[in-house]
Design an enzyme around this catalytic site. Structure first.
Site, PDB file in Angstrom:
ATOM      1  N   GLY A 216      18.726 -57.172  15.032  1.00  0.00           N
ATOM      2  CA  GLY A 216      19.822 -57.915  15.861  1.00  0.00           C
ATOM      3  C   GLY A 216      19.191 -58.615  16.027  1.00  0.00           C
ATOM      4  O   GLY A 216      17.778 -59.277  16.174  1.00  0.00           O
TER       5      GLY A 216
ATOM      6  N   ARG B 136      26.291 -56.807  41.723  1.00  0.00           N
ATOM      7  CA  ARG B 136      27.708 -56.471  40.555  1.00  0.00           C
ATOM      8  C   ARG B 136      28.399 -54.698  41.426  1.00  0.00           C
ATOM      9  O   ARG B 136      29.706 -54.715  41.175  1.00  0.00           O
ATOM     10  CB  ARG B 136      27.747 -56.325  39.449  1.00  0.00           C
TER      11      ARG B 136
ATOM     12  N   LEU C  89      34.801 -61.831  30.291  1.00  0.00           N
ATOM     13  CA  LEU C  89      33.791 -61.696  31.422  1.00  0.00           C
ATOM     14  C   LEU C  89      34.672 -63.445  32.060  1.00  0.00           C
ATOM     15  O   LEU C  89      34.506 -63.973  31.518  1.00  0.00           O
ATOM     16  CB  LEU C  89      32.664 -61.615  30.503  1.00  0.00           C
TER      17      LEU C  89
ATOM     18  N   HIS D  15      31.696 -54.651  35.685  1.00  0.00           N
ATOM     19  CA  HIS D  15      31.438 -56.236  36.081  1.00  0.00           C
ATOM     20  C   HIS D  15      32.397 -56.474  36.351  1.00  0.00           C
ATOM     21  O   HIS D  15      33.147 -56.352  36.259  1.00  0.00           O
ATOM     22  CB  HIS D  15      31.178 -56.874  34.655  1.00  0.00           C
TER      23      HIS D  15
ATOM     24  N   PHE E 271      23.864 -67.162  42.757  1.00  0.00           N
ATOM     25  CA  PHE E 271      24.649 -66.161  41.905  1.00  0.00           C
ATOM     26  C   PHE E 271      24.227 -64.344  42.750  1.00  0.00           C
ATOM     27  O   PHE E 271      23.350 -64.578  43.583  1.00  0.00           O
ATOM     28  CB  PHE E 271      23.212 -65.710  40.504  1.00  0.00           C
TER      29      PHE E 271
ATOM     30  N   GLY F 285      20.020 -61.572  18.887  1.00  0.00           N
ATOM     31  CA  GLY F 285      20.295 -61.837  19.885  1.00  0.00           C
ATOM     32  C   GLY F 285      19.210 -62.537  20.255  1.00  0.00           C
ATOM     33  O   GLY F 285      18.080 -62.889  19.944  1.00  0.00           O
TER      34      GLY F 285
ATOM     35  N   ASP G 297      24.299 -49.295  18.704  1.00  0.00           N
ATOM     36  CA  ASP G 297      24.306 -48.660  17.147  1.00  0.00           C
ATOM     37  C   ASP G 297      22.513 -48.226  17.636  1.00  0.00           C
ATOM     38  O   ASP G 297      21.372 -47.352  17.358  1.00  0.00           O
ATOM     39  CB  ASP G 297      23.166 -49.700  16.654  1.00  0.00           C
TER      40      ASP G 297
ATOM     41  N   GLU H  21      18.862 -55.528  26.074  1.00  0.00           N
ATOM     42  CA  GLU H  21      19.568 -54.491  26.807  1.00  0.00           C
ATOM     43  C   GLU H  21      19.645 -53.937  26.278  1.00  0.00           C
ATOM     44  O   GLU H  21      19.698 -52.400  26.898  1.00  0.00           O
ATOM     45  CB  GLU H  21      21.296 -54.992  26.383  1.00  0.00           C
TER      46      GLU H  21
ATOM     47  N   ARG I 186      21.782 -54.264  37.918  1.00  0.00           N
ATOM     48  CA  ARG I 186      20.918 -55.112  37.117  1.00  0.00           C
ATOM     49  C   ARG I 186      22.050 -56.543  38.357  1.00  0.00           C
ATOM     50  O   ARG I 186      23.062 -56.273  38.123  1.00  0.00           O
ATOM     51  CB  ARG I 186      21.514 -55.726  35.804  1.00  0.00           C
TER      52      ARG I 186
ATOM     53  N   HIS J 158      29.919 -54.181  31.372  1.00  0.00           N
ATOM     54  CA  HIS J 158      29.365 -54.857  30.846  1.00  0.00           C
ATOM     55  C   HIS J 158      27.669 -54.998  30.400  1.00  0.00           C
ATOM     56  O   HIS J 158      27.771 -55.406  29.323  1.00  0.00           O
ATOM     57  CB  HIS J 158      29.435 -55.997  32.542  1.00  0.00           C
TER      58      HIS J 158
ATOM     59  N   GLU K  16      29.979 -64.218  36.857  1.00  0.00           N
ATOM     60  CA  GLU K  16      29.755 -64.863  38.292  1.00  0.00           C
ATOM     61  C   GLU K  16      29.186 -65.752  39.195  1.00  0.00           C
ATOM     62  O   GLU K  16      29.849 -66.293  39.921  1.00  0.00           O
ATOM     63  CB  GLU K  16      28.688 -63.896  38.417  1.00  0.00           C
TER      64      GLU K  16
ATOM     65  N   LEU L 113      19.702 -62.479  30.767  1.00  0.00           N
ATOM     66  CA  LEU L 113      18.789 -63.549  29.670  1.00  0.00           C
ATOM     67  C   LEU L 113      17.995 -63.697  30.157  1.00  0.00           C
ATOM     68  O   LEU L 113      17.028 -63.969  29.164  1.00  0.00           O
ATOM     69  CB  LEU L 113      20.172 -64.882  30.439  1.00  0.00           C
TER      70      LEU L 113
ATOM     71  N   ALA M 268      16.900 -61.748  22.149  1.00  0.00           N
ATOM     72  CA  ALA M 268      15.432 -60.875  22.543  1.00  0.00           C
ATOM     73  C   ALA M 268      14.661 -61.150  21.017  1.00  0.00           C
ATOM     74  O   ALA M 268      13.860 -61.589  20.976  1.00  0.00           O
ATOM     75  CB  ALA M 268      15.982 -59.736  22.696  1.00  0.00           C
ATOM     76  N   GLY M 269      15.944 -60.244  20.154  1.00  0.00           N
ATOM     77  CA  GLY M 269      14.834 -60.736  18.939  1.00  0.00           C
ATOM     78  C   GLY M 269      14.997 -62.032  17.892  1.00  0.00           C
ATOM     79  O   GLY M 269      14.092 -62.337  17.407  1.00  0.00           O
TER      80      GLY M 269
ATOM     81  N   GLN N   1      26.926 -50.926  34.215  1.00  0.00           N
ATOM     82  CA  GLN N   1      27.366 -52.008  34.742  1.00  0.00           C
ATOM     83  C   GLN N   1      28.867 -52.067  34.397  1.00  0.00           C
ATOM     84  O   GLN N   1      28.728 -52.552  33.193  1.00  0.00           O
ATOM     85  CB  GLN N   1      26.481 -53.151  34.752  1.00  0.00           C
TER      86      GLN N   1
END
Lengths: 585, 241
Positions: free
Chosen positions: A11, A288, A254, A244, A115, A13, A223, A388, A399, A357, A257, A405, A15-16, A242
């Protein structure tokens, strides 16, 4: 072929990528992704990433900590939440130093805005008294995730991180509780490869595509959840999904918010600002789960607006904000409304509905992203999860916006650091024989199967039943219906037939394997939801409408059990500073 | 309404030449092009191959040529292509082709290797030499405004593959890479301006841009790429003086 890497990250994104930056020189690291790194779903995050920088007004990480614990409906682990909220400030400054282009305030500091669920005490001397919204979300217009993903990828390029784009990971090689690598299909050629590794991190994102209406990318097929689950690793708190509040009506895309953070309000058919009833103090900036339930209630009580296709929506009203705010701070989402619904948010309100979401649950980890499989903290050696797909748990039952993020950069980094330690101290564990057997057999079965079921049909039926029975409002009866359907679909899945029998870039085959992942993930969600007979955060059982701390202040761990019913165990919630209290806004 | 999609097909395992295949389908004027492609793949022909992910114009996966113009299949409705009457049968097909000038892998899927190579050539990351302060580096809202539009880029390659200069010279950096160069050259925090200008001030660099504006028309994020390139040219001229 067999590749060999000290660290394999699945992955690309946030985190990876953040984890990859921690693998030191002199050691090998591969980042595998089923898309190109910059296509990862982190890029779609819009509104912000929070940290108590205090750039706009007085704030503290302890307020952020309190909000996150309360937002989680007291199911979040407070040791992990403390780490995240405290580390947030360093993490944001680090991103800025890496080159992330933030919006700025007049002082030249990173700009911040309110937020949902982020507050501070009205009176600083009364920390548990009435709370008011606080400007804590750092942002870059409404493209915060996009520029964060770009920045992290840019830094990986600078570091010379090795990527394997369009490599679809199908299996985790694990034996005797030690991870030994992954199996992947190289999409361009159709070849099956083994990645022999000392450490593996799953940073594979979410599973929104289990549901019909979702903000998630088509590639969000669960996955990582499914692969771990099939390999005997439990999944934690899968009942917490969640929704949204503001997805574009029918499309689920999306609408951040941030639209409400900048002053937008939700209205019903009668033009009423209905959130005043459900969350009198912070109204449209409630968390949410609270707002999604309020929206479903409004629709059920006849105050939704019916579209020509018979489905209902409510309205997100930005018309009073004016062009300066809309064009400068919310350009992307106003573009979506214009392109997809033909609505100009400057002049008319946007039709919205709750959209699937985010996965609060996932692969259980400790605060260093090390995967743990029981209530005693037993680790799977060499296996890490972040973002995630992981459940630390910092989000508990719900959350807060902008905390995802933050989660990925804080725990991606911590996991990367632990991997760096581990690879220095360990040798490669031997590969088991036929490590790629499951993948080979699965691919062969799908390519040769001549059944009568289409992948798209089964997927659609799954998405419908989950949307209708395991979404915002749930009942035992409805969830049982979904479970029966999932069983039926799993049987029918054995009878699929795909059109594309080739090797090269066979997306027909990939989608068929993804469907298997969706089905296993859905199973874990539905059984966990049926089991939890209380209402907490995003998990609302109409037949058990109260939170029940006596019996349910604990995490669910669900284990796959061959073809029989999954096994459910529990682990305690870590409570350090804040005792559970009534959660109202 | 009834529409026909005329789709470029090529399977390297079975086809010696690409060809076009027609699919006549029932569609709604409000459908996105990606929706009708999904419909064909799901219901009619699972061999149809294309990339996609977020479906709302931020991941940059589904750039393709639609009725002769580069765009994202997820960010264009059929009615915006002129197929707007729900009661009509449209004779004129919607022609879908891969992004031009890139090697074809299969159907609408192209090889991005060269595109990423050019992206990496411009050093697409912040370079600083002075030690970072304890807190954030300061930037005024005006400083950020200078790079905000450029940082919208989603690397879909719609611009680069629409550029005639790219078609005639495959070594030309192209608009996407130049836009990335701009994003760092005009970032008030960056300290490698000279090094960056050297990279684009080359025979296959910025001077191959002949201000044809195809990139601007093609950009799904409405970035005025040519304006950004002209600012870079200006910067280079100023450096000469």
């Amino acid at each position: 072929m067999i590749y060999k890497f000290d660290a394999v990250i699945v992955g690309a994104g946030g985190a990876g990528l953040r984890a990859a930056l921690e693998i030191p020189e002199g050691y090998t690291c591969a980042v595998l992704t089923k898309v190109y790194p910059t296509r990862s779903h982190t890029g779609t995050a819009q509104g912000g990433v929070c940290a108590a920088l205090g750039n706009e007004e007085e704030d503290s990480w302890e307020y952020h900590f309190f909000d996150t614990v309360k937002g989680s409906d007291f199911l979040g682990d407070q040791d992990a939440i403390e780490i995240m909220c405290y580390d947030a400030i360093r993490a944001i400054i680090e991103l800025e130093h890496m080159g992330m282009p933030f919006s700025r305030n007049e002082k030249g500091l990173i700009a911040q805005r309110p937020f949902g669920g982020h507050t501070k005490p009205k009176d600083p001397n009364n920390p548990f008294g009435e709370r008011v919204p606080v400007k804590r979300a750092c942002f870059s217009a409404d493209r915060t995730g996009h520029v964060m993903l770009q920045t992290l990828y840019e830094n990986c390029i600078k570091r010379g991180v090795q990527f394997f784009p369009e490599f679809f990971v199908t299996d985790l090689i694990v034996q005797d509780n030690i991870v030994r690598g992954v199996v992947a299909i190289e999409i361009a050629t159709g070849e099956i490869h083994i990645f022999h590794a000392k450490t593996v991190m799953f940073a594979t994102g979410g599973y929104g595509r289990v549901y019909r209406i979702t903000s998630n990318a088509v590639v969000g097929t669960g996955d990582g959840f499914a692969i771990a689950y099939r390999r005997g690793i439990p999944l934690e708190d899968m009942e917490f999904v969640q929704f949204h509040p503001t997805g574009l009506w029918r499309l689920g895309i999306l609408v951040s918010e941030a639209a409400r953070g900048e002053g937008g309000v939700l209205r019903n058919k009668l033009g009423e600002r209905f959130m005043e009833k459900y969350a009198p103090t912070i109204k449209d900036l409630a968390p949410r789960d609270v707002i999604s339930r309020a929206m479903y209630t409004e629709i059920r009580e006849g105050r939704g607006i019916q579209g020509p296709d018979g489905t209902y929506y409510l309205l997100l009203d930005l018309t009073h904000l004016g062009p300066e705010i809309i064009n400068k701070k919310l350009p992307e989402i106003t573009g979506f409304a214009r392109i997809y619904l033909g609505v100009d948010p400057l002049k008319e309100p946007i039709p919205v509905q709750p959209t699937t979401h985010y996965a609060m649950g996932g692969i259980p980890t400790n605060v260093d992203a090390e995967v743990v499989i029981d209530d005693k903290g037993t680790k799977v050696e060499g296996f890490y999860a972040a973002g995630e797909v992981a459940c630390v748990s910092v989000h508990g039952a719900n959350r807060l916006g902008t905390n995802s993020l933050l989660d990925i950069i804080v725990f991606g980094r911590r996991g990367g650091k632990k991997m760096a330690e581990y690879i220095k101290e360990h040798d490669f564990p031997p590969l088991p024989k036929d490590a790629d057997e499951w993948t080979r057999k699965t691919v062969e079965r799908i390519l040769n199967s001549n059944g009568k079921e289409r992948v798209s049909r089964i997927r659609k039926e799954l998405q419908e039943i989950m949307m209708d029975n395991v979404s915002v409002f749930r009942t035992g009866e409805g969830i049982k219906k979904a479970i029966e359907k999932i069983k039926e679909l799993k049987e029918r899945y054995q009878e699929i037939k795909i059109d594309d029998k080739g090797k090269k870039f066979n997306t027909d085959l990939i989608e068929a394997i993804e469907l298997g992942n969706l089905l296993d993930t859905a199973e874990s969600i539905a059984y966990s939801a049926l089991n939890r007979t209380e209402s907490r955060g995003a998990h609302y059982r109409e037949d058990y409408p109260k939170r029940d701390d006596q019996n349910w202040l604990k995490h669910t761990l669900i284990y796959k059990n061959e073809d029989k019913e999954p096994i459910i165990k529990y682990k305690p919630v870590v409570i350090t500073k804040i005792q559970p209290m009534e959660r109202k806004y | 309404m009834k529409v026909t999609l005329r789709i470029f097909r090529f399977n390297p395992e079975t086809d010696s030449e690409p060809y076009y295949k027609d699919y006549e389908i029932e569609a709604d004027p409000k459908d996105r092009v990606i929706d009708v492609l999904h419909y064909i793949k799901n219901e009619i022909d699972g061999t149809l191959t294309f990339r996609r992910s977020c479906l709302h114009g931020i991941c940059g996966s589904d750039g393709m040529r639609i009725n002769g113009k580069n765009m994202l299949a997820c960010s264009i409705l059929l009615q915006d292509l002129g197929y707007s009457d729900a009661n009509k049968t449209y004779k004129k097909p919607i022609v879908i082709e891969p992004l031009p000038g890139m090697p074809i892998i299969k159907d609408l899927v192209t090889d991005f290797t060269d595109f990423w190579k050019k992206y990496e050539a411009v050093k697409p990351y912040l370079i600083t030499k002075s030690p970072p302060p304890e807190r954030e580096r300061l930037q005024s809202p005006e400083d950020v405004e200078l790079i905000m539009e450029a940082s919208k880029c989603i690397l879909c390659a719609c611009c680069t593959t629409s550029c005639p200069s790219t078609w005639s010279n495959e070594d030309y950096l192209g608009p996407a890479a130049l836009l990335k160069a701009y994003r760092f050259i005009f970032d008030s925090r960056d300290e490698a301006t000279d090094e960056r200008l050297d990279i684009i001030d080359t025979p296959n660099g910025i001077w191959r841009c002949h201000t044809i504006f195809h990139c601007v028309q093609a950009c799904p994020k409405e970035i005025n790429i040519t304006w950004h390139i002209s600012k870079l040219k200006q910067k280079l001229v100023e450096r000469e003086i």
